[in-house]
Design a protein around this motif. Sequence first.
Motif, PDB file in Angstrom:
ATOM      1  N   ALA A  66       4.971   0.493  -3.778  1.00  0.00           N
ATOM      2  CA  ALA A  66       4.680  -0.885  -4.170  1.00  0.00           C
ATOM      3  C   ALA A  66       5.753  -1.862  -3.697  1.00  0.00           C
ATOM      4  O   ALA A  66       6.940  -1.546  -3.670  1.00  0.00           O
ATOM      5  N   ALA A  67       5.291  -3.047  -3.324  1.00  0.00           N
ATOM      6  CA  ALA A  67       6.195  -4.125  -2.916  1.00  0.00           C
ATOM      7  C   ALA A  67       5.650  -5.439  -3.456  1.00  0.00           C
ATOM      8  O   ALA A  67       4.451  -5.710  -3.345  1.00  0.00           O
ATOM      9  N   GLU A  68       6.525  -6.220  -4.051  1.00  0.00           N
ATOM     10  CA  GLU A  68       6.141  -7.548  -4.496  1.00  0.00           C
ATOM     11  C   GLU A  68       6.193  -8.465  -3.276  1.00  0.00           C
ATOM     12  O   GLU A  68       7.181  -8.462  -2.551  1.00  0.00           O
ATOM     13  N   CYS A  69       5.127  -9.209  -3.036  1.00  0.00           N
ATOM     14  CA  CYS A  69       5.018 -10.022  -1.820  1.00  0.00           C
ATOM     15  C   CYS A  69       4.660 -11.463  -2.158  1.00  0.00           C
ATOM     16  O   CYS A  69       4.125 -11.744  -3.225  1.00  0.00           O
ATOM     17  N   GLU A  70       4.949 -12.335  -1.196  1.00  0.00           N
ATOM     18  CA  GLU A  70       4.552 -13.737  -1.278  1.00  0.00           C
ATOM     19  C   GLU A  70       3.968 -14.142   0.062  1.00  0.00           C
ATOM     20  O   GLU A  70       4.476 -13.736   1.105  1.00  0.00           O
ATOM     21  N   ALA A  71       2.943 -14.945   0.032  1.00  0.00           N
ATOM     22  CA  ALA A  71       2.379 -15.493   1.269  1.00  0.00           C
ATOM     23  C   ALA A  71       3.179 -16.732   1.650  1.00  0.00           C
ATOM     24  O   ALA A  71       3.617 -17.491   0.781  1.00  0.00           O
ATOM     25  N   ASP A  72       3.384 -16.927   2.954  1.00  0.00           N
ATOM     26  CA  ASP A  72       4.077 -18.133   3.404  1.00  0.00           C
ATOM     27  C   ASP A  72       3.093 -19.307   3.423  1.00  0.00           C
ATOM     28  O   ASP A  72       1.939 -19.169   3.004  1.00  0.00           O
ATOM     29  N   THR A 129       0.898 -16.928  -6.039  1.00  0.00           N
ATOM     30  CA  THR A 129       2.002 -17.027  -5.089  1.00  0.00           C
ATOM     31  C   THR A 129       2.713 -15.700  -4.881  1.00  0.00           C
ATOM     32  O   THR A 129       3.228 -15.423  -3.816  1.00  0.00           O
ATOM     33  N   THR A 130       2.746 -14.880  -5.911  1.00  0.00           N
ATOM     34  CA  THR A 130       3.373 -13.560  -5.819  1.00  0.00           C
ATOM     35  C   THR A 130       2.359 -12.516  -6.246  1.00  0.00           C
ATOM     36  O   THR A 130       1.645 -12.696  -7.234  1.00  0.00           O
ATOM     37  N   PHE A 131       2.280 -11.429  -5.488  1.00  0.00           N
ATOM     38  CA  PHE A 131       1.329 -10.363  -5.781  1.00  0.00           C
ATOM     39  C   PHE A 131       1.934  -9.037  -5.366  1.00  0.00           C
ATOM     40  O   PHE A 131       3.016  -8.992  -4.775  1.00  0.00           O
ATOM     41  N   VAL A 132       1.259  -7.944  -5.682  1.00  0.00           N
ATOM     42  CA  VAL A 132       1.787  -6.614  -5.404  1.00  0.00           C
ATOM     43  C   VAL A 132       0.909  -5.913  -4.382  1.00  0.00           C
ATOM     44  O   VAL A 132      -0.318  -5.910  -4.495  1.00  0.00           O
ATOM     45  N   LEU A 133       1.563  -5.319  -3.412  1.00  0.00           N
ATOM     46  CA  LEU A 133       0.925  -4.569  -2.339  1.00  0.00           C
ATOM     47  C   LEU A 133       1.414  -3.132  -2.460  1.00  0.00           C
ATOM     48  O   LEU A 133       2.610  -2.889  -2.627  1.00  0.00           O
ATOM     49  N   THR A 134       0.489  -2.164  -2.422  1.00  0.00           N
ATOM     50  CA  THR A 134       0.884  -0.769  -2.568  1.00  0.00           C
ATOM     51  C   THR A 134      -0.061   0.157  -1.804  1.00  0.00           C
ATOM     52  O   THR A 134      -1.088  -0.277  -1.298  1.00  0.00           O
ATOM     53  N   ARG A 135       0.319   1.428  -1.757  1.00  0.00           N
ATOM     54  CA  ARG A 135      -0.560   2.438  -1.165  1.00  0.00           C
ATOM     55  C   ARG A 135      -1.828   2.520  -2.011  1.00  0.00           C
ATOM     56  O   ARG A 135      -1.753   2.602  -3.228  1.00  0.00           O
ATOM     57  N   GLY A 136      -2.958   2.530  -1.331  1.00  0.00           N
ATOM     58  CA  GLY A 136      -4.216   2.690  -2.031  1.00  0.00           C
ATOM     59  C   GLY A 136      -4.775   4.069  -1.752  1.00  0.00           C
ATOM     60  O   GLY A 136      -4.146   4.900  -1.097  1.00  0.00           O
TER      61      GLY A 136
END
Length: 143
Positions: free
Chosen positions: A76-82, A28-35
């Motif tokens: 980095a940003a902690e994200c959630e999918a709707d 439900t929660t994951f991390v998105l960042t520069r790759g």
Amino acid sequence: MFMGEYRHSIDDKGRLIIPSRFREELGTTFVLTRGLDNCLFVYPLEEWKTLEMKLKTLPFTKADARAFTRFFFSGAAECEADKQGRVNIPNHLLQYANITKECVVIGVSNRVEIWSEQNWESYFAKSSGSFDEIAEKLAELDI
């Protein structure tokens, strides 16, 4: 394990539908960042924590270690999918990866990568001629 290639579009609100095959493993929660290579990396929280622990062991007295850690964590940003499986990608990450509309979402073992369609096609065309050579070098390492 993440694998596969999917083509999607970013909507007008900066949202991307995460492929259904990836949603369960991302959680439900994951991390998105520069790759690397101007794409975005997406990590499940547990994988992010493992990576964070490894990066903490880098010597902060080394300029390269400090630079990479800053690059990686500052974006980095902690994200959630709707409920529809969409994730809102922060504008600074869209800009970094040159994503405006069309993108490619790929599974790469322990992470997901999000590429602008143009960057992915360029990267793949440039690299595809050397895959055999890369495979031979990796075989020499006994991987």
